[in-house]
Enzyme design. Structure first.
Site, PDB file in Angstrom:
ATOM      1  N   GLN A 140      -4.589  12.981  39.212  1.00 49.27           N
ATOM      2  CA  GLN A 140      -3.888  11.822  38.661  1.00 49.27           C
ATOM      3  C   GLN A 140      -2.966  12.245  37.518  1.00 49.27           C
ATOM      4  O   GLN A 140      -1.858  11.741  37.362  1.00 49.27           O
ATOM      5  CB  GLN A 140      -4.914  10.783  38.169  1.00 49.27           C
ATOM      6  N   VAL A 169       2.870   4.811  38.360  1.00 51.91           N
ATOM      7  CA  VAL A 169       1.685   5.649  38.554  1.00 51.91           C
ATOM      8  C   VAL A 169       0.691   5.334  37.452  1.00 51.91           C
ATOM      9  O   VAL A 169       1.049   5.335  36.276  1.00 51.91           O
ATOM     10  CB  VAL A 169       2.052   7.154  38.482  1.00 51.91           C
ATOM     11  N   ALA A 170      -0.533   5.063  37.833  1.00 54.54           N
ATOM     12  CA  ALA A 170      -1.546   4.779  36.817  1.00 54.54           C
ATOM     13  C   ALA A 170      -1.737   6.010  35.940  1.00 54.54           C
ATOM     14  O   ALA A 170      -1.972   7.105  36.449  1.00 54.54           O
ATOM     15  CB  ALA A 170      -2.856   4.403  37.493  1.00 54.54           C
ATOM     16  N   SER A 175      -6.955   4.815  36.642  1.00 59.71           N
ATOM     17  CA  SER A 175      -7.055   4.461  38.062  1.00 59.71           C
ATOM     18  C   SER A 175      -8.518   4.449  38.490  1.00 59.71           C
ATOM     19  O   SER A 175      -9.259   5.401  38.227  1.00 59.71           O
ATOM     20  CB  SER A 175      -6.297   5.471  38.926  1.00 59.71           C
ATOM     21  N   HIS A 177      -9.585   5.003  41.240  1.00 63.54           N
ATOM     22  CA  HIS A 177      -9.830   6.088  42.192  1.00 63.54           C
ATOM     23  C   HIS A 177     -10.441   7.310  41.510  1.00 63.54           C
ATOM     24  O   HIS A 177     -11.115   8.109  42.146  1.00 63.54           O
ATOM     25  CB  HIS A 177      -8.530   6.474  42.894  1.00 63.54           C
ATOM     26  N   ASP A 184      -8.795   2.936  49.299  1.00 66.46           N
ATOM     27  CA  ASP A 184      -7.760   2.153  49.963  1.00 66.46           C
ATOM     28  C   ASP A 184      -8.002   2.238  51.462  1.00 66.46           C
ATOM     29  O   ASP A 184      -8.055   3.339  52.022  1.00 66.46           O
ATOM     30  CB  ASP A 184      -6.373   2.712  49.650  1.00 66.46           C
ATOM     31  N   GLU A 236      -3.769  -6.587  46.060  1.00 62.73           N
ATOM     32  CA  GLU A 236      -3.853  -5.380  46.881  1.00 62.73           C
ATOM     33  C   GLU A 236      -4.927  -5.550  47.953  1.00 62.73           C
ATOM     34  O   GLU A 236      -6.099  -5.221  47.719  1.00 62.73           O
ATOM     35  CB  GLU A 236      -4.181  -4.146  46.014  1.00 62.73           C
ATOM     36  N   HIS A 239      -7.321  -2.348  48.574  1.00 62.24           N
ATOM     37  CA  HIS A 239      -8.075  -1.610  47.555  1.00 62.24           C
ATOM     38  C   HIS A 239      -9.462  -2.236  47.345  1.00 62.24           C
ATOM     39  O   HIS A 239      -9.579  -3.368  46.875  1.00 62.24           O
ATOM     40  CB  HIS A 239      -7.286  -1.598  46.245  1.00 62.24           C
TER      41      HIS A 239
HETATM   42 ZN    ZN Z   1      -6.251   1.902  45.500  1.00 61.63          ZN
END
Ligand code: ZN
Length: 265
Positions: A140, A169-170, A175, A177, A184, A236, A239
């Site tokens: 990330q 972008v996070a 994020s 993730h 996702d 989203e 997600h």
């Molecule tokens: Zn996601």
């Protein structure tokens, strides 16, 4: 409708591809039937059905689950993960991913449930695929830094470049993730036609399957429609966040997003 500044949850829309490249503890004690009380068996979904715990009470989840590392921890721009956060990871079958070069790690508490969910959907004829699951903080960070560099190259100062990058972008630590608890998910046929993650995914049979069953596997739609003013993230429909089955059933049943459930409901 008033415009808001939204941060990327996992992937922006057009930026999604760039950004979104990418036994549990409970596991052993029971084998549940697949839709009504799904707990991964690690092999198949057959076995003894076990009723959902009647302890699905109105009580809020234990505060410990809301702390860093807990299944209900908030991860966003205001509550980033610590830079040294290292979840215990296990792997998910590569065949469940959109492509085999994806990082197939996932939080060890959630990985068996994710695997079982994909397995069961496919058994129902719904070809779910994971577009992105776990992303390391290093990954990330690289993504974010690359975006900042692009803006710097265009002549923006460090602060502006960073702010602009953060809209696509996070930033590292923000994020979900990076926790290994978020994924996702779309369907392979839909993704082939669309090659991007868009809200139109919610018109598919695959999304309908997820909406109906995901909570049984402990997953919630993290950024639902109509909750953007609370989550700060656009809708989203791809997600999903693992919060554990009991929490997921409560939240989904009550229509609460994680922020609302996190002691504020
Ligand atoms: Zn996601």
């Amino acid at each position: 409708m008033a415009k808001r500044t939204l941060r990327p949850g996992c992937c922006g829309f057009l930026a999604a591809i760039a950004v979104c490249v990418v036994g549990g503890l409970v596991f052993a004690y029971a084998i549940f039937n697949k839709h009504n009380a799904a707990v991964p068996s690690g092999t198949d979904t057959g076995g003894t059905s076990r009723p959902v715990s009647s302890a699905v009470s109105k009580a809020l989840a234990p505060a410990s689950e809301m702390k860093t590392g807990g299944l209900l921890m908030l991860i966003n721009a205001q509550s980033p993960l610590p830079s040294d956060y290292t979840p215990a990871l296990s792997t998910v079958d590569k065949s469940y991913y959109l492509s085999s070069d994806k990082d197939n790690h996932f939080d060890a508490r959630a990985a068996p449930y994710l695997s079982q969910m994909i397995h069961d959907a496919r058994a129902d004829g719904v070809q779910l695929v994971i577009v992105s699951g776990y992303r390391s903080m290093a990954y990330q960070t690289d993504n974010f830094d690359r975006k900042v560099s692009q803006y710097r190259a265009q002549g923006y100062g460090p602060s502006t470049a960073s702010s602009k990058a953060a809209t696509l972008v996070a930033p590292p630590g923000t994020s979900e993730h990076e926790s290994g608890l978020a994924t996702d998910i779309v369907s392979s046929d839909w993704y082939k036609k669309n090659t991007d993650l868009t809200a139109a995914f919610d018109q598919t049979e695959a999304f309908a399957w997820m909406e109906k069953h995901a909570a049984d596997y402990g997953f919630i739609l993290r950024y639902p429609k109509g909750k953007t003013n609370i989550t700060g993230i656009e809708y989203e429909p791809w997600h999903w966040r693992y919060v554990g089955k009991e929490n997921a059933l409560k939240m989904t049943g009550a229509g609460l997003c994680l922020e609302e459930y996190d002691g504020k409901a």
